[in-house]
Scaffold this motif. Structure first.
Motif, mmCIF file in Angstrom:
data_model
loop_
_atom_site.group_PDB
_atom_site.id
_atom_site.type_symbol
_atom_site.label_atom_id
_atom_site.label_comp_id
_atom_site.label_asym_id
_atom_site.label_seq_id
_atom_site.Cartn_x
_atom_site.Cartn_y
_atom_site.Cartn_z
ATOM 1 N N VAL A 1 4.702 35.719 -47.385
ATOM 2 C CA VAL A 1 4.733 34.129 -46.855
ATOM 3 C C VAL A 1 3.132 34.475 -46.117
ATOM 4 C CG1 VAL A 1 4.283 32.435 -44.710
ATOM 5 C CG2 VAL A 1 6.279 33.135 -46.485
ATOM 6 N N CYS A 2 2.834 35.980 -45.254
ATOM 7 C CA CYS A 2 1.974 36.132 -45.024
ATOM 8 C C CYS A 2 1.291 35.672 -43.738
ATOM 9 C CB CYS A 2 0.750 37.030 -46.045
ATOM 10 S SG CYS A 2 1.377 37.748 -47.284
ATOM 11 N N ALA A 19 -5.037 30.259 -48.486
ATOM 12 C CA ALA A 19 -5.135 31.697 -48.594
ATOM 13 C C ALA A 19 -5.248 32.536 -47.467
ATOM 14 C CB ALA A 19 -7.057 30.446 -47.813
ATOM 15 N N ALA A 20 -3.907 32.906 -47.469
ATOM 16 C CA ALA A 20 -3.599 34.203 -46.646
ATOM 17 C C ALA A 20 -3.882 35.110 -48.176
ATOM 18 C CB ALA A 20 -2.237 33.607 -46.579
ATOM 19 N N THR A 21 -4.451 36.533 -47.044
ATOM 20 C CA THR A 21 -4.675 36.872 -47.985
ATOM 21 C C THR A 21 -3.220 38.194 -47.954
ATOM 22 O OG1 THR A 21 -7.011 37.633 -46.520
ATOM 23 C CG2 THR A 21 -5.853 39.975 -47.711
ATOM 24 N N CYS A 22 -3.463 38.770 -49.167
ATOM 25 C CA CYS A 22 -1.906 39.349 -49.314
ATOM 26 C C CYS A 22 -2.527 40.363 -49.803
ATOM 27 C CB CYS A 22 -1.021 38.445 -50.619
ATOM 28 S SG CYS A 22 0.990 40.126 -51.034
ATOM 29 N N ILE A 23 -2.334 41.389 -48.211
ATOM 30 C CA ILE A 23 -2.899 42.840 -48.335
ATOM 31 C C ILE A 23 -1.813 43.643 -49.738
ATOM 32 C CG2 ILE A 23 -3.056 45.071 -47.564
ATOM 33 C CD1 ILE A 23 -3.629 43.596 -45.028
ATOM 34 N N GLY A 58 -7.162 35.049 -50.720
ATOM 35 C CA GLY A 58 -8.098 35.073 -48.793
ATOM 36 C C GLY A 58 -10.035 35.977 -49.062
ATOM 37 N N TYR A 59 -10.241 37.430 -49.077
ATOM 38 C CA TYR A 59 -11.231 36.968 -49.455
ATOM 39 C C TYR A 59 -11.194 38.798 -50.112
ATOM 40 C CZ TYR A 59 -15.735 39.384 -49.465
ATOM 41 O OH TYR A 59 -17.568 39.701 -49.992
ATOM 42 N N MET A 60 -11.232 38.985 -51.812
ATOM 43 C CA MET A 60 -10.355 40.081 -52.708
ATOM 44 C C MET A 60 -8.894 40.692 -52.364
ATOM 45 S SD MET A 60 -14.123 40.890 -53.340
ATOM 46 C CE MET A 60 -13.746 42.223 -54.062
ATOM 47 N N GLY A 61 -7.919 39.989 -51.119
ATOM 48 C CA GLY A 61 -7.023 40.102 -51.508
ATOM 49 C C GLY A 61 -6.453 41.198 -50.374
ATOM 50 N N THR A 97 -9.488 43.181 -39.711
ATOM 51 C CA THR A 97 -9.641 41.734 -40.151
ATOM 52 C C THR A 97 -10.057 40.827 -41.761
ATOM 53 O OG1 THR A 97 -11.909 42.650 -38.402
ATOM 54 C CG2 THR A 97 -11.941 40.101 -39.219
ATOM 55 N N THR A 98 -8.390 40.392 -41.545
ATOM 56 C CA THR A 98 -8.251 39.334 -42.674
ATOM 57 C C THR A 98 -8.461 37.854 -42.655
ATOM 58 O OG1 THR A 98 -6.260 39.768 -41.951
ATOM 59 C CG2 THR A 98 -6.572 41.444 -44.171
ATOM 60 N N VAL A 99 -8.822 37.192 -43.990
ATOM 61 C CA VAL A 99 -9.050 35.718 -43.751
ATOM 62 C C VAL A 99 -7.452 35.801 -44.162
ATOM 63 C CG1 VAL A 99 -9.204 34.080 -45.713
ATOM 64 C CG2 VAL A 99 -10.759 35.703 -45.100
ATOM 65 N N GLN A 100 -6.691 34.789 -42.978
ATOM 66 C CA GLN A 100 -6.053 34.057 -43.291
ATOM 67 C C GLN A 100 -5.159 32.487 -43.202
ATOM 68 O OE1 GLN A 100 -3.047 35.816 -44.127
ATOM 69 N NE2 GLN A 100 -3.673 37.879 -43.770
ATOM 70 N N ASP A 101 -4.579 31.609 -43.015
ATOM 71 C CA ASP A 101 -4.713 30.667 -42.881
ATOM 72 C C ASP A 101 -2.974 30.630 -42.504
ATOM 73 O OD1 ASP A 101 -3.924 29.191 -46.484
ATOM 74 O OD2 ASP A 101 -2.407 30.371 -45.227
ATOM 75 N N ASP A 102 -1.992 29.606 -42.129
ATOM 76 C CA ASP A 102 -1.138 29.135 -41.713
ATOM 77 C C ASP A 102 0.115 29.785 -43.080
ATOM 78 O OD1 ASP A 102 0.710 25.818 -41.624
ATOM 79 O OD2 ASP A 102 -0.315 26.941 -43.073
ATOM 80 N N GLY A 103 -0.266 30.764 -44.138
ATOM 81 C CA GLY A 103 0.720 31.428 -44.966
ATOM 82 C C GLY A 103 0.989 30.646 -46.230
ATOM 83 N N ARG A 104 1.521 31.575 -47.305
ATOM 84 C CA ARG A 104 1.759 30.714 -48.670
ATOM 85 C C ARG A 104 3.288 30.489 -48.886
ATOM 86 N NH1 ARG A 104 -0.694 34.715 -50.377
ATOM 87 N NH2 ARG A 104 -2.720 33.392 -51.200
#
Lengths: 235, 316
Positions: B28-29, B128-132, B138-141, B11-18
């Motif tokens: 882009v994530c 706010a997209a998470t770049c794992i 996102g939330y702390m990456g 589960t990750t925080v995502q929007d439509d990308g960077r």
């Protein structure tokens, strides 16, 4: 549709899906081809076309990402073909020279000894050859801020480690085959690490990267003490 | 705040990308299924690309520490609010202390939980997209873990027009995934291209946010070529063929690729791909750029119509 403009131009246009187009300038790796890419990158940036979202340079191509709701494929090709990239020759060739301080060997370059051995020379000779060259930054990719560098002396080429390291520190300068590069972030990897730079290649908060496509780069050997001073001033 | 009681599979925080930073090597994530992300946000009155939680296969259990309106859209999950089963594609009101259990995917593979007012997520380089991979955004990456608490920017106990905040997300049942050929389709033989467009491919167990590895017939290169190219730019949906088998580049893909791309999945069909699970079969079908762009326009028009419908004032 035929991109008639490209007949006279130095590139071919290829769709990369419905939201990107790649301008293909050639199929090899050379500073001349890369200058063409960087020239067109500047031209497109100046043109400020509504609907273009990204310009991604690579060795011998430029990928133009766009929003198909704002710009159709035909419209985009028309805009690209209407550009005069030659106008921007000056911008491309007077590219910035970046000097990168590197503390070679010791704790910062655990693989310098193995590279020296594999290449049949002393560690000092490896350092001399690595820092004598002027490199070209062809593009950034693979990870944020990572520069694809061209121009390394083939005499210090060395294969990747058989067993990659679990963690390579950010700033590590390495050799993998005929390539050299700098890790912008700590990550696992198989490059042979010959030194480290205290400079930050990438800052997530601002999105700033130290390197840019078309830039020239030189490595400058520094001592452990100088490294510590520089590291303190960077933070 | 939204408290994570259990995190689910991924589960990750995502929007439509960077966007705007690929030339710096920044991936882009963003959402794997933008159609569902946009729909979830529209249902709760948000901007379409407001950050939401992307849920994969097995969803999280979340506690609403403040009352808020939320919607779950995408694949059909065995979701419940305080034990009462939820319909997908619909906005619900959660009271303070309510517990949302998203559960396992029953149909499809991914869904999005959007909250009214949006999530208070870490914006990095405008997204706010998470770049794992690089650990930011996102939330702390990273993916959510038990005990995490995510802020909700403007929670509200009620919203007008709740009965209109519903939609059926109709994903195509066809196995066809439409593609635009190229940019390196000339590195493949005609036989190779025929195989690519004529065969069934199956999602292997090695499918994730970076890419989908497919099992199926090997794709033949043209004489003198193999899967290697001088590295160039890639797009989401690019189908790379490093050594015979296709790999579809997805949201977390790197910005530059060194393998031949035979085709690229069209934007409108990426949501279909995002809802496929390992073991599912797909077939590739060639379309023109114009057809692809028209399909995307149609998808966005449908979402805008939903937005207008929800925003319309009641007659009575």
């Amino acid at each position: 549709m035929r991109d008639e403009g490209a007949v006279m131009k130095k590139y071919k246009l290829r769709p990369c899906g419905d939201s990107a187009v790649t301008m293909v300038f050639g199929s090899g790796i050379s500073p001349e081809l890369n200058r063409e890419v960087v020239r067109c990158l500047h031209a497109l940036r100046r043109a400020d076309v509504r609907g273009i979202t990204e310009l991604v340079p690579a060795y011998c191509s430029l990928t133009v990402h766009y929003d198909p709701l704002l710009l159709s494929y035909e419209e985009l090709c028309g805009r690209i073909n209407g550009l005069d990239c030659a106008e921007h020759a000056a911008e491309a060739s007077s590219a910035e020279l970046l000097t990168v301080p590197v503390c070679y060997g010791g704790q910062y370059g655990p693989d310098l000894a193995s590279v020296a051995e594999l290449c049949g020379m002393s560690e000092a000779e490896v350092v001399a050859l690595h820092s004598a060259a002027e490199y070209l930054v062809y593009m950034l990719g693979f990870m944020p801020g990572f520069p694809y560098l061209g121009g390394m002396d083939e005499r210090i080429a060395a294969p990747r480690l058989e067993t990659p390291r679990v963690r390579i520190e950010a700033g590590s300068v390495g050799i993998a085959g005929k390539q050299t590069g700098i890790y912008p972030l700590a990550s696992p990897g198989g490059w042979r690490i010959i030194g480290r730079t205290p400079l930050r290649l990438f800052d997530a908060a601002s999105g700033e990267t130290l390197c840019r496509a078309g830039m020239r780069l030189r490595f400058v050997p520094v001592s452990v003490e100088e490294f510590a001073e520089l590291e303190a001033s960077v933070c | 705040m939204l408290k994570v009681v259990s995190p689910g599979l991924l589960t990750t925080v995502q929007d439509d990308g960077r966007t705007g930073y690929q030339s710096r090597g920044v991936p882009v994530c963003g959402a794997m299924d933008r159609y569902a992300l946009f729909a979830a946000n529209i249902l709760v009155g948000n901007d379409m690309n407001e950050p939401a939680l992307e849920i994969t296969a097995l969803g999280p259990t979340l506690e609403f520490e403040s009352a808020n309106i939320f919607a779950l859209a995408g694949g059909r999950f065995a979701a419940a609010l305080d034990g009462a089963p939820l319909k997908p594609g619909r906005a619900y009101a959660a009271a303070r202390g309510s517990v949302l259990t998203v559960g396992a995917a029953e149909d499809g593979f991914r869904a999005y939980v959007a909250v009214a007012g949006g999530l208070d997520a870490e914006r990095v380089m405008g997204s706010a997209a998470t770049c794992i991979a690089a650990g930011f955004g996102g939330y702390m990456g990273r993916a959510l873990q038990t005990g995490d608490r995510i802020g909700m920017k403007a929670p509200r106990a009620w919203m007008s027009g709740m009965t209109r905040r519903e939609t059926k997300l109709r994903y195509s049942a066809e196995p066809d995934i439409r593609v635009i050929m190229g940019p390196q389709d000339d590195l493949f033989s005609q036989r190779g291209k025929d195989i690519f467009l004529g065969s069934e491919y199956r999602l292997s167990g090695d499918c994730d946010r970076m890419g989908y590895r497919l099992d199926g017939r090997d794709i033949e290169y043209s004489p003198g070529n193999d899967g290697n190219i001088v590295s160039d730019g890639v797009a989401m949906g690019s189908v790379q063929v490093p050594s015979g088998k296709p790999i579809i580049m997805m949201a977390d893909r790197q910005t530059i690729g060194g393998y031949a791309k035979i085709a690229c999945v069209i934007s409108a069909d990426l949501p279909l791909l995002a809802q496929k699970r390992p073991g599912d079969s797909i077939r590739f079908r060639e379309v023109s750029v114009m057809q692809a762009q028209e399909s995307w326009r149609r998808l966005v028009r449908a979402l805008r119509a939903l937005e207008e419908d929800i925003a319309a004032e009641d007659i009575w």
